[in-house]
Design an enzyme around this catalytic site. Structure first.
Site, PDB file in Angstrom:
ATOM      1  N   SER A  68     -40.215  -2.567 -51.127  1.00 43.29           N
ATOM      2  CA  SER A  68     -39.555  -1.957 -49.981  1.00 43.29           C
ATOM      3  C   SER A  68     -39.450  -0.455 -50.219  1.00 43.29           C
ATOM      4  CB  SER A  68     -38.167  -2.586 -49.788  1.00 43.29           C
ATOM      5  OG  SER A  68     -37.596  -2.094 -48.599  1.00 43.29           O
ATOM      6  N   GLU A  69     -39.760   0.324 -49.196  1.00 44.45           N
ATOM      7  CA  GLU A  69     -39.844   1.777 -49.330  1.00 44.45           C
ATOM      8  C   GLU A  69     -38.612   2.415 -49.965  1.00 44.45           C
ATOM      9  OE1 GLU A  69     -40.875  -0.083 -46.715  1.00 44.45           O
ATOM     10  OE2 GLU A  69     -41.297   1.305 -45.067  1.00 44.45           O
ATOM     11  N   ASN A  70     -37.453   1.825 -49.687  1.00 43.84           N
ATOM     12  CA  ASN A  70     -36.223   2.448 -50.163  1.00 43.84           C
ATOM     13  C   ASN A  70     -35.913   2.144 -51.623  1.00 43.84           C
ATOM     14  OD1 ASN A  70     -35.716  -0.213 -49.257  1.00 43.84           O
ATOM     15  ND2 ASN A  70     -33.527   0.196 -49.268  1.00 43.84           N
TER      16      ASN A  70
END
Lengths: 230, 231, 231, 230
Positions: free
Chosen positions: D46-48
């Site tokens: 996940s990007e975060n």
């Protein structure tokens, strides 16, 4: 009397304000940490990923995974942090160090620094010197005023390969404290018993003399180290 | 997803002549000495090493150079005490040397791992290490352009790994290791201890397993001797 | 070296009209909501915010925009549900918007903090977000040139701090926080808990205190309620 | 019968090999994780700052500090790791993800992707889409074959603003599986009960037909989800 190597380090330590973040190079700069006045919190940065490096580990208590950039087995102070080389050089290059104290082969009148290489058929190796010289908010040089053979290390123009141009703000030697202001090199202080004439004679660049040149306030000895040469 | 390989010899068995290899470590901490020794046993030629120092006989990197296995060394400080093999081979004209400021060295590797095409650094402007490199003035200040750096292999030393290759370091072992782990086609980690998947906390993992292809357990003597709570 | 400030209001008291302010956080995690609320009470004008999202009334960033305090927003995804203030002000021509790919957004901030002059990224080539930007082919692939990004202030949310400002995050609180902490002149951290210097392990510190100027304790309700071993 | 949204996600999940590192976009892509075949280890990025995102947290057990890039409160699988956005996008842009599954507004014959913006007076917002589209080793698109109003989403040339050029390798829709090979768009599979003619008619770009087009091997239902539309 000129300062000893420890004397130069002592003199520099007096000028590092409380709350400084400092990188110390090899040689005389590495001695500065010993002389930080009691009550000042100064965090020592090491290129290989330490903020808050402490004194060398006592013999037999070295941690094999904990060295500083000089390869000494060191300790950590409470509040120290550890990180990788990328973050370490973000700290350096990004202007986050308040001070760096570096050795020098030559410093020029306008603050050019040569401290990584002498010309000739040798293996080149620069380490972190160029990053530190361009990155620290204040670069101070700690050096003997002349080479062992008496050649000036403070010169009009560096003849040795440059580390960085116009990066040095102050020069601390065994004879004097000088500061670089634009194109001018100011003689701020002289060692006890040393004359302005002597400093001028041993300097290879034009000096600017203020109305009065202070004499360094430095004890003969501190914590078992001789600060003034006999 | 199990990345564990039984021995260092097995882990380096497929490296061909002419391969480029990043090697982590600074001082003794973080140098994958057992992988280097296994590589030395391969008796390869024409290697390109990307290593911050010059190597010593003790860490094996100097030995590789002394053996004549290395065609080129990309380094920052190959002039420390003990780096005798570099000196001899370089002065004899038998070793190509590319010397970079240490911040540029690590940033080029980071750029390689991060998919960037290059970056501008203020470091080295006006010095012989910027000779022939593009200089650009940005916001009134001159910068040198530097290209990314990648390699065929990276040798990483970590403290603990799980079987997927998540890595944890201790003290100053990190140095170049987490960055080099991002920038090579095949990443091989030598660790003191392999623990079960899930035994490392998600926050403490410094190198996520996506970067690691092979893990070998090669505990150092002092780690073997000291119980975990005394390390 | 003590960086502790008593209140969020005190921590933001010197911010002038027109200041540029980075704000960390993604989703709810890592948004320094109490600093934002204190900033909102200042009733400033012409602020430039650097924030990945668009802000909501709840997190206070949307409220700042709704108040008309913000001249320009540099962002990546200001279009999530709840970002109504951005939409209204932008469509009314009262808010300048600079939208960046998320990787470019964070990398520009990193470059600012790391002292780099800029970098080339493959992201955005041939899209309207690269319009007017320099494109350079490196090793056969086109890249867009991006400049570094810095700010006057950064608002950081962390989990724990010591009194010097060393910061630790939990779960997905990190996001932009450790990067923004490197790239502003004055960095202000809002944390759930302040612990004594030396209480954080040197390895777990994610943001070293060299980057942090002010620390305020503003514990969230759930942290206040939950004992440490249950968080 | 065309596939449901869950059916498209199921079909994609069958093609993700053991050991994949995958980023899943919003919408249909986010459903893929539910259908990963038992016994395969696939880590969701996940990007975060998550590698190893697990299912959504059960109601009442959400961790306020743990969301994925879609803003869902998620869990972590054993072996998960957490990091900042800079490392997260090094993973993405540096080519470390084996696969990304993204939604689409339009995909062109040669793999151009438009999925971030429709033209008009709207607030632009791109998030991580452009980085993922250029960075992942394989970009797969999950989408309905046409818009709600029947317009083809697979087109000769995108008219919507591009996310990235020539980045898509496979397209999974409710009607078919297609693969991009240079300038050619290959029809690989069709949904059960759907004809090649129907797919051709609903596609806005020239298709290349192999000698035989496979029919998808897909159950009507799986784990309580209907995979085929009634």
């Amino acid at each position: 009397m000129p300062l000893t190597r420890e004397g130069i380090a002592y003199r520099i330590a007096q000028d590092l304000p409380d709350g400084s973040f400092v990188n110390l190079g090899v040689g005389i700069p590495s001695l500065v940490a010993r002389f930080i006045p009691p009550g000042r919190t100064i965090l020592i940065h090491s290129e290989n990923g330490i903020l808050g490096a402490g004194p060398k580990a006592p013999p037999g208590q070295e941690d094999p995974d904990l060295v500083n950039a000089n390869g000494d087995f060191v300790t950590l102070v409470p509040g120290a942090s550890l990180f990788d080389h990328a973050l370490s050089f973000s700290i350096i290059r990004g202007g986050h160090l308040t001070h760096a104290v570096l050795g020098a082969l030559q410093v020029s009148r306008c603050g050019d620094l040569a401290n990584w290489r002498v010309p000739g058929p040798r293996v080149p190796g620069v380490g972190g010197a160029m990053d530190i010289a361009v990155g620290a908010q204040q670069v101070w040089v700690a050096t003997t005023h002349t080479t062992d053979s008496g050649e000036p290390k403070i010169v009009d123009t560096c003849t040795y390969p440059l580390t960085a141009a116009r990066c040095v703000r102050r020069i601390y030697t065994d004879l004097a404290v000088l500061s670089v202001e634009g194109e001018r090199l100011l003689l701020e202080e002289i060692a006890p018993g040393v004359t302005v004439e002597e400093v001028v004679a041993r300097t290879g660049a034009m000096l600017t003399l203020p109305a009065t040149v202070r004499t360094m306030d430095i004890p003969t000895e501190y914590a078992g180290a001789s600060l003034l040469a006999p | 997803m199990d990345r564990v390989v039984a021995t260092c010899d097995e882990a380096v068995a497929d490296i061909p002549n002419g391969a480029s290899i990043m090697i982590g470590g600074f001082g003794p901490p973080g140098i994958p000495v057992n992988l280097v020794r296994a590589l030395r046993r391969r008796k390869l030629r024409d290697l390109v090493l990307i290593y911050c120092g010059g190597g010593t006989e003790e860490d094996g990197i100097g030995g590789l150079i002394a053996d004549g296995a290395v065609r080129k060394l990309i380094s920052s400080y190959p002039t420390h005490p003990g780096a005798t093999a570099v000196r001899e081979k370089y002065l004899a004209g038998e070793l190509e040397l590319e010397v970079l400021p240490q911040g540029t060295f690590v940033e080029r590797i980071r750029a390689g791992g991060a998919g960037l095409g290059g970056f501008y650094t203020p470091t080295g402007v006006g010095t012989e290490l910027a000779a022939g490199k593009e200089v650009r003035v940005i916001d009134g200040r001159p910068y040198v352009f530097e290209f990314p750096l990648r390699a065929d292999y990276a040798f990483i030393k970590a403290y603990r790994a799980d079987r997927w290759g998540n890595l944890v370091y201790r003290r100053t072992m990190r140095n170049f290791n987490p960055i080099m782990a991002t920038a090579a086609r095949i990443v091989i980690a030598e660790v003191d201890e392999i623990v079960p998947v899930g035994a490392l906390s998600p926050e403490e993992i410094e190198t996520p397993c996506i970067f690691v292809d092979r893990v070998v357990e090669a505990p150092r003597d002092w780690v073997r001797r000291a119980p975990p709570d005394e390390r």
